[in-house]
Motif scaffolding. Sequence first.
Motif, PDB file in Angstrom:
ATOM      1  N   LEU A 256     -44.176  19.348  48.405  1.00 14.11           N
ATOM      2  CA  LEU A 256     -45.247  19.078  49.368  1.00 14.11           C
ATOM      3  C   LEU A 256     -44.678  19.015  50.794  1.00 14.11           C
ATOM      4  O   LEU A 256     -45.250  19.585  51.728  1.00 14.11           O
ATOM      5  N   ALA A 257     -43.547  18.302  50.956  1.00  7.20           N
ATOM      6  CA  ALA A 257     -42.941  18.181  52.286  1.00  7.20           C
ATOM      7  C   ALA A 257     -42.460  19.534  52.803  1.00  7.20           C
ATOM      8  O   ALA A 257     -42.562  19.831  54.000  1.00  7.20           O
ATOM      9  N   ALA A 277     -55.899  12.402  53.021  1.00 10.21           N
ATOM     10  CA  ALA A 277     -55.555  12.544  51.596  1.00 10.21           C
ATOM     11  C   ALA A 277     -54.120  12.090  51.334  1.00 10.21           C
ATOM     12  O   ALA A 277     -53.843  11.399  50.346  1.00 10.21           O
ATOM     13  N   LEU A 278     -53.219  12.474  52.227  1.00 10.36           N
ATOM     14  CA  LEU A 278     -51.813  12.092  52.042  1.00 10.36           C
ATOM     15  C   LEU A 278     -51.629  10.582  52.165  1.00 10.36           C
ATOM     16  O   LEU A 278     -50.826   9.978  51.444  1.00 10.36           O
ATOM     17  N   ARG A 279     -52.385   9.967  53.065  1.00  8.12           N
ATOM     18  CA  ARG A 279     -52.266   8.505  53.202  1.00  8.12           C
ATOM     19  C   ARG A 279     -52.863   7.785  51.991  1.00  8.12           C
ATOM     20  O   ARG A 279     -52.363   6.742  51.575  1.00  8.12           O
ATOM     21  N   GLY A 322     -59.605  18.037  47.524  1.00  4.04           N
ATOM     22  CA  GLY A 322     -60.458  19.031  46.868  1.00  4.04           C
ATOM     23  C   GLY A 322     -61.483  19.634  47.802  1.00  4.04           C
ATOM     24  O   GLY A 322     -61.862  20.806  47.655  1.00  4.04           O
ATOM     25  N   ARG A 323     -61.949  18.851  48.794  1.00  4.54           N
ATOM     26  CA  ARG A 323     -62.931  19.374  49.746  1.00  4.54           C
ATOM     27  C   ARG A 323     -62.324  20.437  50.663  1.00  4.54           C
ATOM     28  O   ARG A 323     -63.036  21.210  51.289  1.00  4.54           O
ATOM     29  N   MET A 335     -50.695  24.935  48.707  1.00  2.79           N
ATOM     30  CA  MET A 335     -49.553  24.309  48.035  1.00  2.79           C
ATOM     31  C   MET A 335     -49.606  22.792  48.174  1.00  2.79           C
ATOM     32  O   MET A 335     -49.336  22.053  47.210  1.00  2.79           O
ATOM     33  N   ILE A 336     -49.967  22.305  49.356  1.00  2.73           N
ATOM     34  CA  ILE A 336     -50.044  20.847  49.554  1.00  2.73           C
ATOM     35  C   ILE A 336     -51.119  20.248  48.668  1.00  2.73           C
ATOM     36  O   ILE A 336     -50.929  19.203  48.036  1.00  2.73           O
ATOM     37  N   ILE A 337     -52.280  20.918  48.604  1.00  3.99           N
ATOM     38  CA  ILE A 337     -53.358  20.422  47.737  1.00  3.99           C
ATOM     39  C   ILE A 337     -52.892  20.386  46.282  1.00  3.99           C
ATOM     40  O   ILE A 337     -53.145  19.412  45.551  1.00  3.99           O
TER      41      ILE A 337
END
Length: 372
Positions: A256-257, A277-279, A322-323, A335-337
């Motif tokens: 992710l990073a 989302a990440l928080r 997802g949104r 990729m992050i999602i």
Amino acid sequence: MLRWSWLRTAAGRLRDGWRPVVETTLAATVAWVLATRIVGHPQPFFAPAAALIVLGQARGQRVRRAVEVVLGVAAGVLVADLVVQALGPRTTWTVFTVILLTIALAVAIGASTVSVVQAAVSALYLVVVSPVTESLVPFRFVDALIGGGVAVVASQLIDVRRPLAPLVAAFWRTFDDLAAVLEQVAAALDRHDAPAAVAALEQARQLDVEPLRDAVLAAGEAVRLHVRRRRHIGRLRSVDASIGQLDYAVRNVRVLARAGVTFSRLPTPVPPELGAALRDLSRAVEAAGRALAADLEGAEEAGDRHAEDADRAALAAVRTAGRLFTPGQSLPLAMIIGQIRATAIDLLRGVRADDDAAVLARVDEALGLPAV
């Protein structure tokens, strides 16, 4: 200026590491006193030496190392006594023969490196330093037994009341570090700051669950020597699976990073929902760490409450991500999602009693994917 910087660094190291210094010094001294006052050996070299060797090993390996030291001393003394009787003390051929036979014997029986070295040192000491004696009392073997025993006892004194406390602290550190990386990635993406994203990736690469595995070994050793060990053994049995899932989560966060670095370098604007989302995922990591720590401490109600918090935060992260999962999004965003989803799954598998299929179904439902 350089001198003061070095002094501050040295003072910090002593502040953080004073316990092992005191523990090792006292254990070696006590071993010496026991060997001289109780056993009556005038030169108990192997008592403090064995204590130093055992305490020099990582926690979780000290009982085994104590046994290896004792066996190594016994093997070395036996070989040296036989060779000295045949060839005499302090001769070149005696030294050569003793070292050769001792190491060959230790290697042949599959001894560890510690045992090989200890056997060779014991034999060499007997040949070169120790005076010839006709006594049948195995002083050196007893000395090694005393030193190893004192070291094992000393290593457990700090944890005698709470043998799982170091493991709980290790869980806190590991989960806090993982949550901090997610916060760093979120902040870097919010600012579209490529250097900050690179720094977050470097922090992610430093994440490691091996210290946690070492802490499990140390806790297992402490529990085996604890009076109420049954109560603690039950809590330890569920830890291995949780560490495995945490290892997967750490790998997901590294990917992710890395995608965050790529995304921060693109001219494409970063949607603010991604940072949210990440928080949320970071909060899920913190809650998961609290849940596992509470379970280890026997606080089941608190553990369940933190597990629920982890569940809500993880699903919230997946729902928000997802949104953003729409046609035409960039590859780094996709990729992050995907890694948010994978990390949420691994976290929930680590703290929830649900089976894997149930966790996967709930996460994919939150992401908006069709049920399989």
